[in-house]
Design a protein around this motif. Structure first.
Motif, PDB file in Angstrom:
ATOM      1  N   PHE A  38       0.819  -1.211   0.000  1.00 57.23           N
ATOM      2  CA  PHE A  38       0.000   0.000   0.000  1.00 57.23           C
ATOM      3  C   PHE A  38       0.855   1.264   0.000  1.00 57.23           C
ATOM      4  CE2 PHE A  38       0.485  -0.740   4.523  1.00 57.23           C
ATOM      5  CZ  PHE A  38       0.604   0.519   5.067  1.00 57.23           C
ATOM      6  N   ALA A  39       2.156   1.139   0.288  1.00 56.78           N
ATOM      7  CA  ALA A  39       3.068   2.292   0.253  1.00 56.78           C
ATOM      8  C   ALA A  39       4.454   1.796  -0.140  1.00 56.78           C
ATOM      9  CB  ALA A  39       3.107   2.987   1.606  1.00 56.78           C
ATOM     10  N   LEU A  40       5.008   2.389  -1.191  1.00 51.64           N
ATOM     11  CA  LEU A  40       6.360   2.064  -1.648  1.00 51.64           C
ATOM     12  C   LEU A  40       7.195   3.324  -1.495  1.00 51.64           C
ATOM     13  CD1 LEU A  40       4.151   0.546  -3.701  1.00 51.64           C
ATOM     14  CD2 LEU A  40       6.266  -0.520  -4.423  1.00 51.64           C
ATOM     15  N   ILE A  41       8.172   3.290  -0.615  1.00 50.62           N
ATOM     16  CA  ILE A  41       8.943   4.476  -0.217  1.00 50.62           C
ATOM     17  C   ILE A  41      10.319   4.431  -0.876  1.00 50.62           C
ATOM     18  CG2 ILE A  41       9.802   5.782   1.766  1.00 50.62           C
ATOM     19  CD1 ILE A  41       7.721   3.810   3.360  1.00 50.62           C
ATOM     20  N   PHE A  42      10.720   5.555  -1.475  1.00 54.52           N
ATOM     21  CA  PHE A  42      11.981   5.605  -2.209  1.00 54.52           C
ATOM     22  C   PHE A  42      12.446   7.045  -2.365  1.00 54.52           C
ATOM     23  CE2 PHE A  42       8.438   5.893  -5.057  1.00 54.52           C
ATOM     24  CZ  PHE A  42       8.804   6.796  -6.044  1.00 54.52           C
ATOM     25  N   GLN A  43      13.692   7.200  -2.807  1.00 57.52           N
ATOM     26  CA  GLN A  43      14.251   8.521  -3.122  1.00 57.52           C
ATOM     27  C   GLN A  43      14.184   8.715  -4.633  1.00 57.52           C
ATOM     28  OE1 GLN A  43      15.815  11.016  -1.173  1.00 57.52           O
ATOM     29  NE2 GLN A  43      15.224   9.947   0.702  1.00 57.52           N
ATOM     30  N   ARG A  44      13.736   9.882  -5.081  1.00 57.85           N
ATOM     31  CA  ARG A  44      13.714  10.196  -6.511  1.00 57.85           C
ATOM     32  C   ARG A  44      14.098  11.650  -6.693  1.00 57.85           C
ATOM     33  NH1 ARG A  44       9.445  10.602 -11.051  1.00 57.85           N
ATOM     34  NH2 ARG A  44      10.789  10.062 -12.798  1.00 57.85           N
ATOM     35  N   HIS A  45      15.103  11.882  -7.510  1.00 58.94           N
ATOM     36  CA  HIS A  45      15.605  13.239  -7.763  1.00 58.94           C
ATOM     37  C   HIS A  45      15.932  13.968  -6.462  1.00 58.94           C
ATOM     38  CE1 HIS A  45      14.616  12.634 -11.922  1.00 58.94           C
ATOM     39  NE2 HIS A  45      13.313  12.572 -11.684  1.00 58.94           N
ATOM     40  N   GLY A  46      16.473  13.218  -5.498  1.00 64.55           N
ATOM     41  CA  GLY A  46      16.884  13.812  -4.231  1.00 64.55           C
ATOM     42  C   GLY A  46      15.756  14.086  -3.252  1.00 64.55           C
ATOM     43  N   HIS A  47      14.567  13.575  -3.528  1.00 64.63           N
ATOM     44  CA  HIS A  47      13.414  13.797  -2.641  1.00 64.63           C
ATOM     45  C   HIS A  47      12.859  12.470  -2.146  1.00 64.63           C
ATOM     46  CE1 HIS A  47      13.142  18.057  -3.612  1.00 64.63           C
ATOM     47  NE2 HIS A  47      13.307  17.722  -4.877  1.00 64.63           N
ATOM     48  N   LEU A  48      12.382  12.474  -0.917  1.00 69.22           N
ATOM     49  CA  LEU A  48      11.718  11.312  -0.356  1.00 69.22           C
ATOM     50  C   LEU A  48      10.313  11.233  -0.946  1.00 69.22           C
ATOM     51  CD1 LEU A  48      11.729   8.952   1.651  1.00 69.22           C
ATOM     52  CD2 LEU A  48      10.906  10.564   3.387  1.00 69.22           C
ATOM     53  N   CYS A  49      10.014  10.105  -1.587  1.00 65.62           N
ATOM     54  CA  CYS A  49       8.721   9.937  -2.252  1.00 65.62           C
ATOM     55  C   CYS A  49       8.069   8.639  -1.804  1.00 65.62           C
ATOM     56  CB  CYS A  49       8.908   9.888  -3.771  1.00 65.62           C
ATOM     57  SG  CYS A  49       9.541  11.418  -4.476  1.00 65.62           S
ATOM     58  N   VAL A  50       6.760   8.553  -2.046  1.00 60.43           N
ATOM     59  CA  VAL A  50       6.026   7.323  -1.765  1.00 60.43           C
ATOM     60  C   VAL A  50       4.983   7.123  -2.862  1.00 60.43           C
ATOM     61  CG1 VAL A  50       4.339   8.485  -0.260  1.00 60.43           C
ATOM     62  CG2 VAL A  50       4.724   6.030  -0.035  1.00 60.43           C
ATOM     63  N   ASN A  51       4.852   5.878  -3.306  1.00 61.20           N
ATOM     64  CA  ASN A  51       3.768   5.506  -4.206  1.00 61.20           C
ATOM     65  C   ASN A  51       2.620   5.009  -3.356  1.00 61.20           C
ATOM     66  OD1 ASN A  51       5.223   6.075  -6.523  1.00 61.20           O
ATOM     67  ND2 ASN A  51       5.815   3.962  -6.896  1.00 61.20           N
ATOM     68  N   LEU A  52       1.430   5.563  -3.601  1.00 59.29           N
ATOM     69  CA  LEU A  52       0.232   5.192  -2.856  1.00 59.29           C
ATOM     70  C   LEU A  52      -0.896   4.865  -3.825  1.00 59.29           C
ATOM     71  CD1 LEU A  52       0.357   8.073  -0.233  1.00 59.29           C
ATOM     72  CD2 LEU A  52       0.893   5.663   0.188  1.00 59.29           C
ATOM     73  N   LYS A  53      -1.621   3.791  -3.546  1.00 56.29           N
ATOM     74  CA  LYS A  53      -2.756   3.429  -4.386  1.00 56.29           C
ATOM     75  C   LYS A  53      -3.882   4.425  -4.139  1.00 56.29           C
ATOM     76  CE  LYS A  53      -5.155  -0.346  -6.355  1.00 56.29           C
ATOM     77  NZ  LYS A  53      -5.222  -1.778  -6.525  1.00 56.29           N
ATOM     78  N   CYS A  54      -4.656   4.687  -5.209  1.00 53.14           N
ATOM     79  CA  CYS A  54      -5.699   5.699  -5.093  1.00 53.14           C
ATOM     80  C   CYS A  54      -6.807   5.417  -6.102  1.00 53.14           C
ATOM     81  CB  CYS A  54      -5.081   7.080  -5.358  1.00 53.14           C
ATOM     82  SG  CYS A  54      -6.125   8.452  -4.892  1.00 53.14           S
ATOM     83  N   ASP A  55      -8.023   5.695  -5.705  1.00 55.25           N
ATOM     84  CA  ASP A  55      -9.145   5.637  -6.636  1.00 55.25           C
ATOM     85  C   ASP A  55      -8.843   6.569  -7.807  1.00 55.25           C
ATOM     86  OD1 ASP A  55     -12.156   5.188  -7.225  1.00 55.25           O
ATOM     87  OD2 ASP A  55     -11.924   7.372  -7.184  1.00 55.25           O
ATOM     88  N   PRO A  56      -9.074   6.156  -9.055  1.00 55.45           N
ATOM     89  CA  PRO A  56      -8.697   6.984 -10.209  1.00 55.45           C
ATOM     90  C   PRO A  56      -9.237   8.420 -10.199  1.00 55.45           C
ATOM     91  CG  PRO A  56      -9.221   4.781 -10.947  1.00 55.45           C
ATOM     92  CD  PRO A  56      -9.573   4.839  -9.481  1.00 55.45           C
ATOM     93  N   LEU A  57     -10.482   8.617  -9.816  1.00 58.02           N
ATOM     94  CA  LEU A  57     -11.029   9.981  -9.790  1.00 58.02           C
ATOM     95  C   LEU A  57     -10.349  10.835  -8.729  1.00 58.02           C
ATOM     96  CD1 LEU A  57     -14.837   9.319 -10.330  1.00 58.02           C
ATOM     97  CD2 LEU A  57     -13.189  10.227 -11.983  1.00 58.02           C
ATOM     98  N   LYS A  58     -10.128  10.243  -7.575  1.00 56.73           N
ATOM     99  CA  LYS A  58      -9.435  10.958  -6.497  1.00 56.73           C
ATOM    100  C   LYS A  58      -7.988  11.221  -6.885  1.00 56.73           C
ATOM    101  CE  LYS A  58      -8.621  10.868  -1.550  1.00 56.73           C
ATOM    102  NZ  LYS A  58      -8.957  10.258  -0.275  1.00 56.73           N
TER     103      LYS A  58
END
Length: 116
Positions: A38-58
């Protein structure tokens, strides 16, 4: 919120564990019951980021509202967002996004068949 604090927040949800399926650069928060992420945490372009699942409209709404919310990096762009945790998004909004992702991916409750 730094990475350690974010991981601790995710671990505060019931039935959650952290995993490192790729390498130590990605931390994945999963449900124990179905092993879904439900959360994938990583660094991208020097920033702390997370991938989160979401309803498409939201997901579309959040991308319009916040420049720090983008289509999911290395994920299905319709159902996942990448959120820059170091951006301008209020903490409460990030927590709401995590909760939404958690609920979308949590194990389904199975109804027992009644025996007559």
């Amino acid at each position: 919120m730094n990475e350690e604090q974010f991981i601790e927040y995710c671990l505060s949800y019931p039935g959650v564990y952290k995993d490192y399926p790729f390498d130590e650069t990605w931390t994945v928060m999963r449900h124990k019951g179905n092993k879904k992420s439900f959360a994938l945490i990583f660094q991208r372009h020097g920033h702390l980021c997370v991938n989160l699942k979401c309803d498409p409209l939201k997901a579309d709404f959040l991308r319009t509202l916040y420049t720090d919310v983008q289509p999911g990096y290395h994920m299905n762009k319709e159902h996942w967002n990448t959120v820059n945790l170091e951006g301008e998004i209020p903490l409460e909004e990030i927590q709401d996004m995590v909760e939404h992702s958690y609920h979308l991916t949590q194990p389904k409750i199975r109804k027992k068949k009644s025996q007559d």
